[in-house]
Scaffold this active site. Structure first.
Site, PDB file in Angstrom:
ATOM      1  N   SER A  70       0.839  -1.201   0.000  1.00  0.00           N
ATOM      2  CA  SER A  70       0.000   0.000   0.000  1.00  0.00           C
ATOM      3  C   SER A  70       0.872   1.249   0.000  1.00  0.00           C
ATOM      4  O   SER A  70       2.000   1.220   0.498  1.00  0.00           O
ATOM      5  CB  SER A  70      -0.867  -0.026   1.260  1.00  0.00           C
ATOM      6  OG  SER A  70      -1.462   1.221   1.470  1.00  0.00           O
ATOM      7  N   TYR A  90      -1.851  -0.965  10.367  1.00  0.00           N
ATOM      8  CA  TYR A  90      -1.975  -1.257   8.931  1.00  0.00           C
ATOM      9  C   TYR A  90      -0.739  -0.747   8.185  1.00  0.00           C
ATOM     10  O   TYR A  90      -0.101  -1.486   7.423  1.00  0.00           O
ATOM     11  CB  TYR A  90      -3.251  -0.602   8.393  1.00  0.00           C
ATOM     12  CG  TYR A  90      -3.502  -0.848   6.926  1.00  0.00           C
ATOM     13  CD1 TYR A  90      -4.058  -2.039   6.484  1.00  0.00           C
ATOM     14  CD2 TYR A  90      -3.174   0.121   5.977  1.00  0.00           C
ATOM     15  CE1 TYR A  90      -4.291  -2.270   5.139  1.00  0.00           C
ATOM     16  CE2 TYR A  90      -3.404  -0.093   4.623  1.00  0.00           C
ATOM     17  CZ  TYR A  90      -3.959  -1.295   4.209  1.00  0.00           C
ATOM     18  OH  TYR A  90      -4.172  -1.520   2.871  1.00  0.00           O
TER      19      TYR A  90
HETATM   20  N1  LIG Z   1      -8.926  -0.873  -0.959  1.00  0.00           N
HETATM   21  C1  LIG Z   1      -7.870  -0.084  -1.026  1.00  0.00           C
HETATM   22  O1  LIG Z   1      -7.995   1.135  -1.229  1.00  0.00           O
HETATM   23  C2  LIG Z   1      -6.507  -0.657  -0.855  1.00  0.00           C
HETATM   24  C3  LIG Z   1      -6.296  -1.980  -0.545  1.00  0.00           C
HETATM   25  N2  LIG Z   1      -5.022  -2.453  -0.430  1.00  0.00           N
HETATM   26  C4  LIG Z   1      -4.752  -3.864  -0.129  1.00  0.00           C
HETATM   27  O2  LIG Z   1      -5.416  -4.667  -1.086  1.00  0.00           O
HETATM   28  C5  LIG Z   1      -5.632  -5.977  -0.536  1.00  0.00           C
HETATM   29  C6  LIG Z   1      -7.056  -6.375  -0.829  1.00  0.00           C
HETATM   30  O3  LIG Z   1      -7.903  -5.529  -0.065  1.00  0.00           O
HETATM   31  P1  LIG Z   1      -9.330  -5.015  -0.578  1.00  0.00           P
HETATM   32  O4  LIG Z   1      -9.777  -5.832  -1.742  1.00  0.00           O
HETATM   33  O5  LIG Z   1      -9.277  -3.568  -0.701  1.00  0.00           O
HETATM   34  O6  LIG Z   1     -10.188  -5.314   0.716  1.00  0.00           O
HETATM   35  P2  LIG Z   1     -11.291  -6.434   1.011  1.00  0.00           P
HETATM   36  O7  LIG Z   1     -11.575  -6.324   2.465  1.00  0.00           O
HETATM   37  O8  LIG Z   1     -12.404  -6.304   0.046  1.00  0.00           O
HETATM   38  O9  LIG Z   1     -10.527  -7.779   0.673  1.00  0.00           O
HETATM   39  C7  LIG Z   1      -9.622  -8.353   1.544  1.00  0.00           C
HETATM   40  C8  LIG Z   1      -9.478  -9.806   1.165  1.00  0.00           C
HETATM   41  O10 LIG Z   1      -8.590 -10.416   2.095  1.00  0.00           O
HETATM   42  C9  LIG Z   1      -9.205 -11.587   2.579  1.00  0.00           C
HETATM   43  N3  LIG Z   1      -8.794 -11.856   3.949  1.00  0.00           N
HETATM   44  C10 LIG Z   1      -8.807 -11.021   5.012  1.00  0.00           C
HETATM   45  N4  LIG Z   1      -8.376 -11.644   6.101  1.00  0.00           N
HETATM   46  C11 LIG Z   1      -8.084 -12.911   5.740  1.00  0.00           C
HETATM   47  C12 LIG Z   1      -7.613 -14.046   6.427  1.00  0.00           C
HETATM   48  N5  LIG Z   1      -7.368 -14.015   7.740  1.00  0.00           N
HETATM   49  N6  LIG Z   1      -7.416 -15.186   5.730  1.00  0.00           N
HETATM   50  C13 LIG Z   1      -7.687 -15.241   4.403  1.00  0.00           C
HETATM   51  N7  LIG Z   1      -8.139 -14.206   3.704  1.00  0.00           N
HETATM   52  C14 LIG Z   1      -8.352 -13.053   4.364  1.00  0.00           C
HETATM   53  C15 LIG Z   1     -10.704 -11.292   2.548  1.00  0.00           C
HETATM   54  O11 LIG Z   1     -11.409 -12.500   2.601  1.00  0.00           O
HETATM   55  P3  LIG Z   1     -12.989 -12.544   2.969  1.00  0.00           P
HETATM   56  O12 LIG Z   1     -13.676 -12.348   1.654  1.00  0.00           O
HETATM   57  O13 LIG Z   1     -13.187 -13.896   3.548  1.00  0.00           O
HETATM   58  O14 LIG Z   1     -13.253 -11.433   3.930  1.00  0.00           O
HETATM   59  C16 LIG Z   1     -10.815 -10.557   1.240  1.00  0.00           C
HETATM   60  O15 LIG Z   1     -10.884 -11.451   0.162  1.00  0.00           O
HETATM   61  C17 LIG Z   1      -5.301  -5.866   0.952  1.00  0.00           C
HETATM   62  O16 LIG Z   1      -4.020  -6.390   1.177  1.00  0.00           O
HETATM   63  C18 LIG Z   1      -5.302  -4.360   1.197  1.00  0.00           C
HETATM   64  O17 LIG Z   1      -4.470  -4.012   2.263  1.00  0.00           O
HETATM   65  C19 LIG Z   1      -3.934  -1.644  -0.632  1.00  0.00           C
HETATM   66  C20 LIG Z   1      -4.092  -0.337  -0.945  1.00  0.00           C
HETATM   67  C21 LIG Z   1      -5.393   0.269  -1.074  1.00  0.00           C
HETATM   68  C1  LIG Z   2     -11.829  11.402  -1.034  1.00  0.00           C
HETATM   69  C2  LIG Z   2     -12.380  12.348  -0.104  1.00  0.00           C
HETATM   70  C3  LIG Z   2     -12.951  13.585  -0.635  1.00  0.00           C
HETATM   71  C4  LIG Z   2     -12.657  12.072   1.319  1.00  0.00           C
HETATM   72  C5  LIG Z   2     -12.245  10.732   1.883  1.00  0.00           C
HETATM   73  C6  LIG Z   2     -11.415  10.883   3.135  1.00  0.00           C
HETATM   74  C7  LIG Z   2     -10.769   9.591   3.651  1.00  0.00           C
HETATM   75  C8  LIG Z   2     -11.821   8.659   4.187  1.00  0.00           C
HETATM   76  C9  LIG Z   2      -9.870   8.928   2.578  1.00  0.00           C
HETATM   77  C10 LIG Z   2      -8.836   9.903   2.017  1.00  0.00           C
HETATM   78  C11 LIG Z   2      -7.623   9.081   1.646  1.00  0.00           C
HETATM   79  C12 LIG Z   2      -8.091   7.655   1.773  1.00  0.00           C
HETATM   80  C13 LIG Z   2      -7.114   6.534   1.776  1.00  0.00           C
HETATM   81  C14 LIG Z   2      -5.862   6.709   1.308  1.00  0.00           C
HETATM   82  C15 LIG Z   2      -4.894   5.637   1.169  1.00  0.00           C
HETATM   83  C16 LIG Z   2      -5.498   4.227   1.203  1.00  0.00           C
HETATM   84  C17 LIG Z   2      -4.387   3.191   1.338  1.00  0.00           C
HETATM   85  C18 LIG Z   2      -3.536   3.197   0.084  1.00  0.00           C
HETATM   86  C19 LIG Z   2      -4.844   1.851   1.726  1.00  0.00           C
HETATM   87  O1  LIG Z   2      -4.056   0.905   1.629  1.00  0.00           O
HETATM   88  C20 LIG Z   2      -6.157   1.601   2.364  1.00  0.00           C
HETATM   89  C21 LIG Z   2      -7.175   2.714   2.239  1.00  0.00           C
HETATM   90  C22 LIG Z   2      -6.523   4.109   2.329  1.00  0.00           C
HETATM   91  C23 LIG Z   2      -5.921   4.294   3.697  1.00  0.00           C
HETATM   92  C24 LIG Z   2      -7.645   5.177   2.061  1.00  0.00           C
HETATM   93  C25 LIG Z   2      -8.722   5.190   3.132  1.00  0.00           C
HETATM   94  C26 LIG Z   2      -9.718   6.336   3.034  1.00  0.00           C
HETATM   95  C27 LIG Z   2      -9.019   7.698   2.991  1.00  0.00           C
HETATM   96  C28 LIG Z   2      -8.300   7.959   4.295  1.00  0.00           C
END
Ligand SMILES: NC(=O)C1=CN([C@@H]2O[C@H](COP(=O)(O)OP(=O)(O)OC[C@H]3O[C@@H](n4cnc5c(N)ncnc54)[C@H](OP(=O)(O)O)[C@@H]3O)[C@@H](O)[C@H]2O)C=CC1
Ligand SMILES: CC(C)CCC[C@@H](C)[C@H]1CC[C@H]2C3=CC[C@H]4[C@H](C)C(=O)CC[C@]4(C)[C@H]3CC[C@]12C
Length: 305
Positions: A143, A165
Site C-alpha cells: 500500500s 496497517y
Molecule cells: N482498498 C484499497 O484502497 C486498498 C487496498 N489495499 C490492499 O489490497 C488488498 C485487498 O484488499 P481489498 O480488496 O481492498 O479489501 P477487502 O476487504 O475487500 O478484501 C480483503 C481480502 O482479504 C481476505 N482476507 C482477510 N483476512 C483474511 C484471512 N485471515 N485469511 C484469508 N483471507 C483473508 C478477505 O477475505 P474474505 O472475503 O473472507 O473477507 C478478502 O478477500 C489488501 O491487502 C489491502 O491491504 C492496498 C491499498 C489500497
Molecule cells: C476522497 C475524499 C474527498 C474524502 C475521503 C477521506 C478519507 C476517508 C480517505 C482519504 C484518503 C483515503 C485513503 C488513502 C490511502 C489508502 C491506502 C492506500 C490503503 O491501503 C487503504 C485505504 C486508504 C488508507 C484510504 C482510506 C480512506 C481515505 C483515508
C-alpha cells in the site's frame, strides 16, 4: 494453466471460482481453504498445496485487513488547506488510525494476517517455488500507506501504536526486499504492488457505502491530480496484471509498482522507489525467522513427516 484460489471462506471462494469459470469455461480452477491470520491454518493449507502441486509459477499475496479504522476528520480538514493535500489524500498520512488486538496465536492480528501468515506460507511453499526451470514469482499487495515512521524493529508487530496497517505494509515491503536478496539465485522473484484507492469491503468499513457513492464525483475530479485514485478493483489490479507479463529479471527489487488511472480513465503502472533501509530489512527478517521457528515448534504435527 491452473488457478488455485486460497480463501478463508469456502462459499466466497466457490463463488469466485464460478465467476472465473463463467468467463473462461475451459479454465482449471480449484480452491483451498486458508485463514492467513492463523499459523495452523496456513501450515495445513501449505501441506495441501504441496500435496496437489509440483511447482507454483505465481503466488499473489493479497489478503489484508484494517480493523476498526478511524479517520481524523479534523486533521483531514486542516490538511485540505495545506500544500500536502494530495499526499494526504493518496497515502492517508496523519489522518488514519486503527485499533488492533491479539489473535489466537498471541500475535497482533494485523501483523499476523497482512504479513506473517503470508510469510509462513511462502516459506512452507519454497520447495514449489525455488529451483524450477522457469523463475517463480511472488506478488504482494502492499500500500502507499506503508510508512517507515509507523514501523519499528522493537515493536514490529505494532502492539503499542495505532497505525498497525501502515506498519504491516511497511513490513511487507521490507520482507519482499530480503526475499529477493536471498532467493533470486534460486529462481524466486518478489514484487510489491499498490492497487491505489479502491472501493472494496475494506473502504466500506472506513465510510458507509452511500457516503462513498456521494463522494464519487469529487473523487473523479481528484483523479485528475491523484492518479492512484483507481477506484475500481479492475483498475486497481493493473499493476498485478502488468507484473504478471514482465520478465522478473527486468524488475527492481527496491521499487513498488503502483496501479494508476488517469483523469480520463486510462490505466497504467507507475514504478516508485521504496523508502526501505536494507539493514533494517535484514534485522526484521531475522525476527520473522524466530517467529516462524516458534510457530513450527507449536504446530509440528502439521508438517510433513
Ligand atoms: N482498498 C484499497 O484502497 C486498498 C487496498 N489495499 C490492499 O489490497 C488488498 C485487498 O484488499 P481489498 O480488496 O481492498 O479489501 P477487502 O476487504 O475487500 O478484501 C480483503 C481480502 O482479504 C481476505 N482476507 C482477510 N483476512 C483474511 C484471512 N485471515 N485469511 C484469508 N483471507 C483473508 C478477505 O477475505 P474474505 O472475503 O473472507 O473477507 C478478502 O478477500 C489488501 O491487502 C489491502 O491491504 C492496498 C491499498 C489500497
Ligand atoms: C476522497 C475524499 C474527498 C474524502 C475521503 C477521506 C478519507 C476517508 C480517505 C482519504 C484518503 C483515503 C485513503 C488513502 C490511502 C489508502 C491506502 C492506500 C490503503 O491501503 C487503504 C485505504 C486508504 C488508507 C484510504 C482510506 C480512506 C481515505 C483515508
Amino acid at each position: 494453466m491452473h488457478l488455485c484460489l486460497a480463501c478463508r471462506n469456502a462459499q466466497r471462494s466457490e463463488a469466485a471460482r464460478d465467476s472465473v469459470l463463467a468467463a473462461h469455461p475451459a479454465a482449471q480452477v480449484s480452491t483451498v481453504e486458508v485463514d492467513l491470520g492463523s499459523a495452523a491454518s496456513v501450515l495445513r493449507a501449505a501441506r495441501e498445496l504441496r500435496r496437489r502441486f509440483q511447482r507454483l509459477d505465481f503466488v499473489f499475496l493479497n489478503a489484508g485487513i484494517m480493523p476498526n479504522p478511524h479517520v481524523n476528520f479534523k486533521a483531514l480538514w486542516q490538511g485540505l488547506l495545506t500544500g500536502k493535500v494530495l499526499h494526504m489524500l493518496t497515502t492517508a498520512e496523519g489522518i488514519m488510525t486503527q485499533t488492533d488486538r491479539l489473535n489466537g496465536d498471541g500475535l497482533q492480528e494485523v501483523f499476523a494476517t497482512n504479513l506473517f501468515g503470508h510469510f509462513l506460507l511462502v516459506r512452507q511453499l519454497e520447495c514449489l517455488l525455488c529451483g524450477n526451470e522457469k523463475p517463480s514469482r511472488l506478488i504482494w499487495t502492499s500500500s502507499s500507506n506503508a510508512r517507515e515512521s509507523a514501523f519499528s524493529l522493537s515493536d514490529y508487530q505494532h502492539a503499542k501504536g495505532q497505525e498497525s496497517y501502515s506498519s504491516s505494509k511497511y513490513a511487507t515491503d521490507l520482507t519482499s526486499v530480503v526475499l529477493n536478496r536471498k532467493l533470486n539465485e534460486q529462481g524466486l522473484y518478489s514484487s510489491v504492488v499498490c492497487p491505489g484507492l479502491v472501493m472494496s469491503n475494506m473502504t466500506y468499513r472506513i465510510l458507509p457505502v452511500f457516503i462513498w457513492k456521494l463522494l464519487m464525483p469529487i473523487m473523479w475530479l481528484i483523479r485528475f491530480f491523484a492518479k492512484t485514485y483507481t477506484l475500481t478493483p479492475y483498475n486497481g489490479a493493473e499493476a498485478h496484471v502488468w507484473l504478471f507479463k514482465q520478465k522478473p529479471e527486468s524488475l527492481d527489487a527496491l521499487v513498488k509498482y503502483h496501479s494508476c488511472t488517469s483523469g480520463l480513465g486510462k490505466c497504467y503502472v507507475e514504478p516508485r522507489k521504496m523508502d526501505v533501509d536494507e539493514e533494517t530489512a535484514e534485522k526484521f527478517y531475522e525476527k520473522l525467522l524466530e517467529l516462524e521457528k516458534q510457530a513450527l515448534e507449536r504446530y509440528g504435527d502439521l508438517l510433513d513427516k
